[in-house]
Design an enzyme around this catalytic site. Structure first.
Site, PDB file in Angstrom:
ATOM      1  CG  ASP A  78      -5.706  -1.322 -14.510  1.00 35.84           C
ATOM      2  OD1 ASP A  78      -5.860  -1.435 -16.434  1.00 35.84           O
ATOM      3  OD2 ASP A  78      -5.039  -0.820 -13.846  1.00 35.84           O
ATOM      4  N   GLY A  90       0.827  -1.513  -0.056  1.00 33.04           N
ATOM      5  CA  GLY A  90       0.198  -0.120  -0.053  1.00 33.04           C
ATOM      6  C   GLY A  90       0.470   1.288  -0.164  1.00 33.04           C
TER       7      GLY A  90
HETATM    8  P1  AMP Z   1      -0.706  -0.144 -11.501  1.00 28.06           P
HETATM    9  O1  AMP Z   1      -0.583  -0.604 -12.984  1.00 28.06           O
HETATM   10  O2  AMP Z   1       0.571   0.625 -11.177  1.00 28.06           O
HETATM   11  O3  AMP Z   1      -1.640   0.886 -12.189  1.00 28.06           O
HETATM   12  O4  AMP Z   1      -1.332  -1.022 -10.644  1.00 28.06           O
HETATM   13  C1  AMP Z   1      -1.903  -1.991 -10.059  1.00 28.06           C
HETATM   14  C2  AMP Z   1      -2.898  -2.543  -9.330  1.00 28.06           C
HETATM   15  O5  AMP Z   1      -2.087  -3.228  -8.540  1.00 28.06           O
HETATM   16  C3  AMP Z   1      -4.269  -0.983  -9.172  1.00 28.06           C
HETATM   17  O6  AMP Z   1      -4.937  -1.785  -8.334  1.00 28.06           O
HETATM   18  C4  AMP Z   1      -2.833  -0.938  -7.819  1.00 28.06           C
HETATM   19  O7  AMP Z   1      -3.113  -0.229  -6.497  1.00 28.06           O
HETATM   20  C5  AMP Z   1      -1.764  -1.926  -7.074  1.00 28.06           C
HETATM   21  N1  AMP Z   1       0.000  -1.541  -6.667  1.00 28.06           N
HETATM   22  C6  AMP Z   1       0.044  -1.214  -6.926  1.00 28.06           C
HETATM   23  N2  AMP Z   1       1.247  -0.706  -6.169  1.00 28.06           N
HETATM   24  C7  AMP Z   1       0.214  -1.480  -4.992  1.00 28.06           C
HETATM   25  C8  AMP Z   1       1.426  -1.219  -3.793  1.00 28.06           C
HETATM   26  N3  AMP Z   1       2.264  -0.930  -3.028  1.00 28.06           N
HETATM   27  N4  AMP Z   1       0.647  -2.046  -2.311  1.00 28.06           N
HETATM   28  C9  AMP Z   1      -0.960  -1.857  -2.519  1.00 28.06           C
HETATM   29  N5  AMP Z   1      -1.329  -2.074  -4.168  1.00 28.06           N
HETATM   30  C10 AMP Z   1      -0.781  -2.040  -4.662  1.00 28.06           C
HETATM   31 MG    MG Z   2      -3.575   2.004 -11.268  1.00 26.74          MG
END
Ligand code: AMP
Ligand code: MG
Length: 468
Positions: A240, A118
């Site tokens: 997303d 998170g």
């Molecule tokens: P992103 O590719 O960065 O858009 O992230 C893809 C998914 O992974 C989204 O649902 C983010 O909220 C989740 N996410 C990315 N990094 C973290 C993290 N460090 N902790 C929890 N969830 C994460």
């Molecule tokens: Mg994202």
């Protein structure tokens, strides 16, 4: 508390399966690194002069009056693969201010975190701060950076790194994947509530889902054209990460090109080049097809809806080509390009590819009359320039058009990396300097001449990372 934020949280009034109520997790030692006072003022915030308090609020330790923190549910196609459950895994929406979302990113675990912590580390937080504000100054719709707060905690990545939280502002964080999540669960009531919310908030003129789809397609076509006209590569155009509002969102492994190549890729996780520079114009059509699919359940006659929506999506490539022709035309000094001008522009891009010419500097030099210096094969450039001169002889103010279309400063990857390295050592001077320089990307202040220089071989950034 002196800070006053006039919240009115319409998303939190939607059916509660669209989100989870969750508070930011407090951090040990919040310290304010940056705050965008003009943005705060434009949103109607007042009392933002207590640095301690700003650090507490935007680090997630103090929930401001009127906030109703939630993590939003969404799904999405990641590199083409369907993932039915994503959601804000490291972000919370504090609420809405002046109709816009105020979100903390890196604010701790939520029910959507899966195995993640998170959190975010300082590098991606400052990167998004600088690049999103630069995009805004370039005239490109984007989330804005409001605050960056160091957490005083270490986050564990490939090594321990300083943690940080970014506070950002968006028209909304509703994504193609938000619609997909509800359509995927066959939650028709939730889908309808989301649709009505989004139409009222972003596309009030759209009276039916087809009109809404067409409006999102237009917004995204404009956005991707703007990206491409400044050499921007988003890097992770999963559904997303594709905002319904038409804003640039989620600056993970994004990058600006130095030398031009249509298939340029920086992201370490984009191994097939799905999100390469020039492919962005195809991918956005694919993403809009996913949005279209998720709107079908709203329609009484599915077959008729599929026919109408397909037509709208199939019209997008021609619209993108028209916008791209117009954008490239302006970069060449042509106020209103004709279809055949695309060939003139394409010839220049081919020369740039063959000779590894710097995208930003080559276009910027056209207005200065020094563009041939950017090319190694000058005879080839001269031959092109003769045809170009003949074409712009018909124009009223080619130089003015070019100067308005071609930035001289873009956030080059090596400067961003240099800024992050300094910040990790506690030196925020490069951050402040980049923020100042990129606020005026179309003017060539000699104070920032060094920032116009492409990377030396030793400075070159080959790969960018999601920063998770
Ligand atoms: P992103 O590719 O960065 O858009 O992230 C893809 C998914 O992974 C989204 O649902 C983010 O909220 C989740 N996410 C990315 N990094 C973290 C993290 N460090 N902790 C929890 N969830 C994460
Ligand atoms: Mg994202």
């Amino acid at each position: 508390m002196t800070l006053t934020i006039p919240f009115d949280n319409s998303y939190a009034r939607l059916p509660d399966r669209l989100f989870a109520r969750v508070k930011p997790e407090p951090v040990r030692g919040p310290e304010l690194l940056a705050f965008n006072h003009p943005l705060a003022a434009s949103l109607g915030m007042t009392g933002d002069d207590d640095i301690e308090e700003l650090a507490q609020v935007f680090g997630g330790n103090l929930i401001p009056t009127g906030a109703e923190p939630i993590a939003q549910l969404y799904a999405g196609h990641q590199f083409g693969h369907w993932n039915p459950q994503l959601g804000d895994g490291r972000a919370v929406l504090l609420g809405e201010v002046d109709g816009q979302d105020l979100q903390l990113k890196g604010s701790g675990r939520t029910p959507f975190s899966r195995n993640g912590d998170g959190r975010a580390w300082l590098g991606p937080v400052l990167r998004e701060f600088v690049v999103s504000e630069a995009m805004h100054a370039l005239g490109i719709p984007t989330t804005r950076a409001l605050a960056a707060v160091a957490t005083g905690e270490i986050v564990q990545r490939e090594r321990g790194l300083p943690g940080a939280v970014l506070a950002r502002v968006a028209a909304s964080h509703i994504r193609v994947g938000t619609f997909q999540a509800l359509a995927g669960r066959q939650d028709l009531e939730g889908l309808r509530a989301l649709y009505e919310h989004v139409v009222a908030r972003h596309y009030p003129k759209a009276d039916v889902p087809l009109a809404f789809l067409e409006a999102v397609i237009e917004a995204q076509a404009q956005l991707v054209t703007k990206w491409m006209s400044v050499g921007f590569i988003h890097g992770v155009m999963n559904t997303d990460n594709c905002a319904i509002s038409g804003e640039t969102i989620d600056y993970g492994p994004c990058a600006f090109m130095d030398e031009y190549h249509p298939l340029m890729v920086f992201s370490s996780i984009d191994q097939q080049g799905r999100y390469a520079y020039a492919r962005q114009a195809e991918i956005i059509v694919w993403n809009m097809a996913q949005l279209a699919s998720s709107l079908v359940p709203l329609m009484p006659d599915a077959d008729a809806a599929v026919a109408d929506f397909t037509k709208a999506v199939h019209a997008m490539p021609a619209r993108l080509e028209a916008l791209w022709t117009a954008a490239l035309g302006r970069k060449l000094g042509i106020a209103e390009a004709r279809a055949e001008d695309l060939e003139l522009a394409a010839r220049l891009l081919k020369l740039m590819t063959d000779q590894s010419a710097d995208f930003t500097n080559s276009f910027a030099a056209l207005a200065d009359g020094t563009a041939r210096d950017q090319f190694t094969d000058r005879a080839a450039f001269d031959a092109w320039a003769q045809d170009w001169q003949a074409r712009i002889a018909e124009e009223d103010d080619p130089e003015g058009v070019m100067r308005a279309a071609n930035p001289v400063l873009i956030p080059r990857n090596h400067r961003i990396e240099e800024m992050i390295s300094a910040a990790v050592e506690g030196d925020l001077a490069p951050f402040s300097r980049l923020m100042q320089a990129y606020a005026a990307p179309f003017t060539a202040d000699s104070e920032f001449d060094d920032l116009r220089r492409p990377p030396a071989e030793s400075e070159r950034v080959h790969r960018t990372f999601c920063g998770t």
